[in-house]
Design a protein around this motif. Structure first.
Motif, PDB file in Angstrom:
ATOM      1  N   LYS A  39       2.407  16.991   5.119  1.00 23.03           N
ATOM      2  CA  LYS A  39       2.074  15.972   4.121  1.00 23.03           C
ATOM      3  C   LYS A  39       2.869  14.690   4.367  1.00 23.03           C
ATOM      4  O   LYS A  39       3.768  14.346   3.597  1.00 23.03           O
ATOM      5  CB  LYS A  39       2.344  16.500   2.715  1.00 23.03           C
ATOM      6  N   PRO A  40       2.563  13.953   5.434  1.00 23.08           N
ATOM      7  CA  PRO A  40       3.264  12.686   5.668  1.00 23.08           C
ATOM      8  C   PRO A  40       2.800  11.624   4.673  1.00 23.08           C
ATOM      9  O   PRO A  40       1.763  11.746   4.026  1.00 23.08           O
ATOM     10  CB  PRO A  40       2.857  12.325   7.103  1.00 23.08           C
ATOM     11  N   GLY A  41       3.583  10.555   4.555  1.00 20.19           N
ATOM     12  CA  GLY A  41       3.236   9.446   3.684  1.00 20.19           C
ATOM     13  C   GLY A  41       3.765   8.145   4.252  1.00 20.19           C
ATOM     14  O   GLY A  41       4.602   8.135   5.161  1.00 20.19           O
ATOM     15  N   ALA A  42       3.280   7.036   3.719  1.00 14.75           N
ATOM     16  CA  ALA A  42       3.713   5.725   4.205  1.00 14.75           C
ATOM     17  C   ALA A  42       3.651   4.713   3.074  1.00 14.75           C
ATOM     18  O   ALA A  42       2.735   4.745   2.242  1.00 14.75           O
ATOM     19  CB  ALA A  42       2.841   5.269   5.372  1.00 14.75           C
ATOM     20  N   LEU A  43       4.627   3.807   3.034  1.00 18.43           N
ATOM     21  CA  LEU A  43       4.655   2.672   2.120  1.00 18.43           C
ATOM     22  C   LEU A  43       4.815   1.420   2.964  1.00 18.43           C
ATOM     23  O   LEU A  43       5.810   1.284   3.686  1.00 18.43           O
ATOM     24  CB  LEU A  43       5.804   2.806   1.129  1.00 18.43           C
ATOM     25  N   VAL A  44       3.837   0.518   2.927  1.00 23.37           N
ATOM     26  CA  VAL A  44       3.871  -0.677   3.762  1.00 23.37           C
ATOM     27  C   VAL A  44       3.583  -1.900   2.907  1.00 23.37           C
ATOM     28  O   VAL A  44       2.994  -1.811   1.817  1.00 23.37           O
ATOM     29  CB  VAL A  44       2.851  -0.597   4.923  1.00 23.37           C
ATOM     30  N   ARG A 104       0.850  -1.197   0.000  1.00 26.99           N
ATOM     31  CA  ARG A 104       0.000   0.000   0.000  1.00 26.99           C
ATOM     32  C   ARG A 104       0.879   1.238   0.000  1.00 26.99           C
ATOM     33  O   ARG A 104       1.869   1.310   0.745  1.00 26.99           O
ATOM     34  CB  ARG A 104      -0.911   0.016   1.226  1.00 26.99           C
ATOM     35  N   LEU A 105       0.485   2.191  -0.840  1.00 23.73           N
ATOM     36  CA  LEU A 105       1.086   3.514  -0.846  1.00 23.73           C
ATOM     37  C   LEU A 105       0.038   4.494  -0.351  1.00 23.73           C
ATOM     38  O   LEU A 105      -1.028   4.622  -0.950  1.00 23.73           O
ATOM     39  CB  LEU A 105       1.544   3.889  -2.254  1.00 23.73           C
ATOM     40  N   ASN A 106       0.333   5.167   0.775  1.00 21.87           N
ATOM     41  CA  ASN A 106      -0.656   6.026   1.434  1.00 21.87           C
ATOM     42  C   ASN A 106      -0.096   7.428   1.614  1.00 21.87           C
ATOM     43  O   ASN A 106       1.045   7.603   2.056  1.00 21.87           O
ATOM     44  CB  ASN A 106      -1.026   5.455   2.809  1.00 21.87           C
ATOM     45  N   GLY A 107      -0.889   8.421   1.260  1.00 22.29           N
ATOM     46  CA  GLY A 107      -0.500   9.799   1.465  1.00 22.29           C
ATOM     47  C   GLY A 107      -1.525  10.548   2.299  1.00 22.29           C
ATOM     48  O   GLY A 107      -2.692  10.148   2.379  1.00 22.29           O
ATOM     49  N   PHE A 108      -1.092  11.644   2.915  1.00 18.06           N
ATOM     50  CA  PHE A 108      -1.953  12.442   3.779  1.00 18.06           C
ATOM     51  C   PHE A 108      -1.656  13.918   3.547  1.00 18.06           C
ATOM     52  O   PHE A 108      -0.534  14.300   3.199  1.00 18.06           O
ATOM     53  CB  PHE A 108      -1.721  12.110   5.264  1.00 18.06           C
ATOM     54  N   ARG A 109      -2.661  14.720   3.762  1.00 17.88           N
ATOM     55  CA  ARG A 109      -2.496  16.162   3.746  1.00 17.88           C
ATOM     56  C   ARG A 109      -3.274  16.734   4.918  1.00 17.88           C
ATOM     57  O   ARG A 109      -4.492  16.616   4.977  1.00 17.88           O
ATOM     58  CB  ARG A 109      -2.983  16.760   2.434  1.00 17.88           C
TER      59      ARG A 109
END
Length: 673
Positions: free
Chosen positions: A423-428, A404-409
């Motif tokens: 704007k954090p993000g995460a790749l899991v 999963r590639l997840n982004g936030f704003r």
């Protein structure tokens, strides 16, 4: 670990000679179908992970007072109750915003979910639930942020299409001794070949909770609740369905018992506590193997939480109000990539708008004074992601992998710092390998990486929180987890057994750090930072064994050990060793079910536990309680009786702010037509 070893040996020995062809009954454990683990239907026995399923049959038998209490006794789940009108589930030692809750695949967690126990699971009407699935140790790849400890998925009941037009109804009445509950529920269902409609309303009055032999009535802890729900199914064409659903829960005057009892408050309550969810869902099947089944869901959810606070001897009353409006859009596609290769892929987006304010007023007659609420008003939180989960079957081997590639704003406007945008993000990812030595057994190893993105509660909280004064924090990164698990599952028609060992490493944990030398009104000041590392390891085991055509025995045991590596102390609120053992008899509509629940003493306490007035000095004592369930179920009516805590033991689940119920009887009568 010795307990798990001997438990496994016992099960393997008792398995010999049973489960041969011709058995008339099957164990329920491991025979259920789950959709939560990989966003597609799969037998829990085949899932390379730990999944617990609470079926509609079990919900009917237990008749839980609330949704949190429906999870009591579930393997690997420990329920903490801050007050009678709350309940927070710990999955492998984690709860609050580190555990993900879904309703029909839609996130309940929003951007104001806080660390530690919260009350939001209690804002789901248990009468609407048809099934609960609990995935322990995973969920971030499939569903995103917050699934560090696992995922709780609540699936609501659906109306059904029928060849002939028909109308069905159900009425439920429940009463508990001591006036602890008076509930009525009415619902109806109209079905035809193309349209099915279901609607219901629940009116609930909860009196003060009565504890065990030395506690008695815990006042004030009662509250009122009014719930409404409906669901419409439209058959568009063969294989295609449109679903429209709405649910609302309205709770009034929900007191925080321990604060009133221990912290000199005349009033400390949620009033009101509301939640509404509406969604439109399109599902369809095609002849294209790359788009075997698709689901598109649009949702709108609102929460309204007001906290009314007034100390004894003071005329000043404070009302803090937080409202969160969340719209969401999710798309999921099931594909047959090859003969033995399936995939579940999709995209999702959620957007929160947070409204927050505070009113202080002298009672009576004073003018209300408005000021900043717990969060910056008009905060915005955007959550968007792409994911894909794959399963490959090769003979007796099954490989599961996904990412999963997840982004936030996150947009916050602060009175002092002005506009802040993060704007954090995460790749899991996760991977699992399972091997089936026989058709009755399954051995697996799995790895899940998880994350929890910083939310508005982390970044924008200001004020007194959990005995501290908290300042906003705007430079936070996602919390991360790495969960390793090995497990074994065994099933026959008469017997089922599962066990797992797990180790979860947590890093970048967000915690409150003291601001040296600063106090506000005599209260120490803190700010959140990504500074802690921790690990939680443990073991779980569960069994079910049919003794004959009408008798079965069942049990579970779970243990977790948490270490905060940054502070060299235990992780806060880690549940003690706990379990359940029971016996059930069913015949011709009748059933009886005696069972015992236990938890050992928890005296491994963190510094935060030692300062928590909900935890007794020296730790939470261990306890054993015995319950007895009995009932009769017929075509048009059923009667269910639950006698709780027969020995009237005074007990408290670790970390709770109120004691468990004492000796009592809860009677539920249901009429159907």
């Amino acid at each position: 670990m010795k307990i798990v070893y001997w438990f496994s040996a016992f099960i393997l020995l008792t398995h010999i000679g049973y489960g041969q062809k011709g058995d008339s009954l099957r164990a329920e454990l491991l025979h259920e179908v789950t959709i939560t683990a990989n966003r597609g239907s799969e037998e829990s026995f085949r899932t390379a992970g730990s999944v617990s399923i609470i079926s509609s049959k079990n919900l009917q038998t237990y008749q839980p007072r609330s949704t949190p209490e429906a999870l009591l006794g579930t393997n690997g789940v420990f329920v903490q109750k801050t007050t009678h009108g709350a309940g927070s589930a710990f999955l492998r030692g984690l709860t609050g915003n580190q555990t993900l809750i879904l309703i029909d695949g839609i996130r309940l967690n929003n951007s104001t979910f806080r660390y530690g126990p919260n009350q939001y699971l209690n804002t789901i009407d248990p009468f609407t639930i048809g099934k609960i699935e609990v995935l322990r140790g995973g969920g971030s790849v499939a569903y995103g942020s917050d699934a560090l400890g696992g995922t709780i998925h609540l699936l609501t009941r659906n109306p059904v299409l029928a060849e002939k037009t028909a109308f069905h109804g159900r009425a439920v009445a429940r009463y508990a001794t001591g006036g602890m509950e008076k509930t009525v529920r009415a619902e109806g269902e109209l079905s035809s070949s193309r349209v099915a409609v279901q609607a219901g309303v629940s009116s609930r009055n909860f009196g003060d909770l009565i504890g065990g032999d030395t506690t008695g009535r815990q006042s004030p802890s009662g509250y009122n609740e009014l719930d409404f729900d409906f669901k419409i199914l439209l058959g568009l064409r063969p294989g295609w369905m449109l679903k429209l659903a709405h649910q609302s829960v309205d709770q009034q005057h929900v007191p925080l018992y321990y604060r009133i009892k221990l912290e000199n408050y005349a009033i400390n309550e949620f009033d009101p506590q509301k939640r509404k969810l509406s969604y439109l869902q399109l599902t369809g099947k095609t002849q294209n193997s790359w788009a075997r089944e698709l689901t598109l869901t649009g949702s709108w959810q609102t929460t309204h939480e007001s906290r009314v606070i007034q100390r004894n001897g003071s005329r000043s009353r404070r009302i803090e109000t937080d409202k969160v409006q969340t719209w969401g859009l999710t798309f999921n596609l099931l594909s047959d990539v090859a003969t033995n290769w399936t995939a579940s892929s999709g995209a999702e987006i959620y957007n929160d708008l947070v409204k927050s304010n505070r009113i202080d007023q002298e009672i009576p007659g004073g003018l209300p004074v408005r000021s900043r609420g717990l969060y910056p008003d008009d905060s915005k939180y955007l959550n968007y992601a792409l994911y894909s989960i794959h399963q490959v079957q090769i003979d007796r081997w099954q490989l599961t992998f996904g990412g999963r590639l997840n982004g936030f704003r996150i947009g916050i406007t602060d009175d002092v710092l002005g506009e802040v945008s993060v704007k954090p993000g995460a790749l899991v990812g996760h991977g699992a390998l399972a091997y089936a030595p026989t058709t009755r057994s399954n051995l697996y190893a799995s790895f899940h990486s998880g994350f929890r993105a910083p939310n508005v509660d982390d970044m924008g909280t200001v004020g007194i929180v959990d005995f501290r004064y908290e300042l906003p924090a705007y430079e936070l990164k996602p919390e991360k987890s790495s969960n390793f698990e090995i497990g074994y599952k065994l099933r026959t028609t008469r017997f089922a057994f599962s066990t797992a060992l797990f180790h979860n490493t947590l890093r970048n944990l967000i915690t409150r750090v003291p601001v040296i030398g600063q106090q506000i009104n005599g209260i120490n000041v803190y700010r959140k930072e990504n500074v802690e590392r921790a690990s939680i390891r443990g073991a779980e085991a569960e069994l079910e064994y049919l003794l004959g055509n009408n008798w079965k025995t069942y049990g579970m045991i779970a243990y977790a050990f948490g270490e905060n590596r940054s502070t060299n102390e235990p992780v806060r609120r880690i549940p003690p060793l706990n379990g359940r053992l029971g016996l059930e008899y069913r015949s011709q509509g009748w059933y009886v079910r005696p069972e015992g629940w236990f938890a050992t003493k928890q005296d491994r306490l963190a510094a935060g536990d030692l300062s928590d007035n909900r935890i007794p000095k020296g730790g939470t004592p261990g306890w054993v309680i015995v319950n007895f369930l009995a009932g009769y179920e017929a075509t048009h009516f059923s009667v269910n009786a639950v006698a709780q805590n027969l020995t009237n033991t005074d007990y408290r689940t670790h970390g709770s702010g109120i004691n468990g119920v004492g000796r009592s009887v809860w009677l539920t009568v249901t009429g159907k037509f």
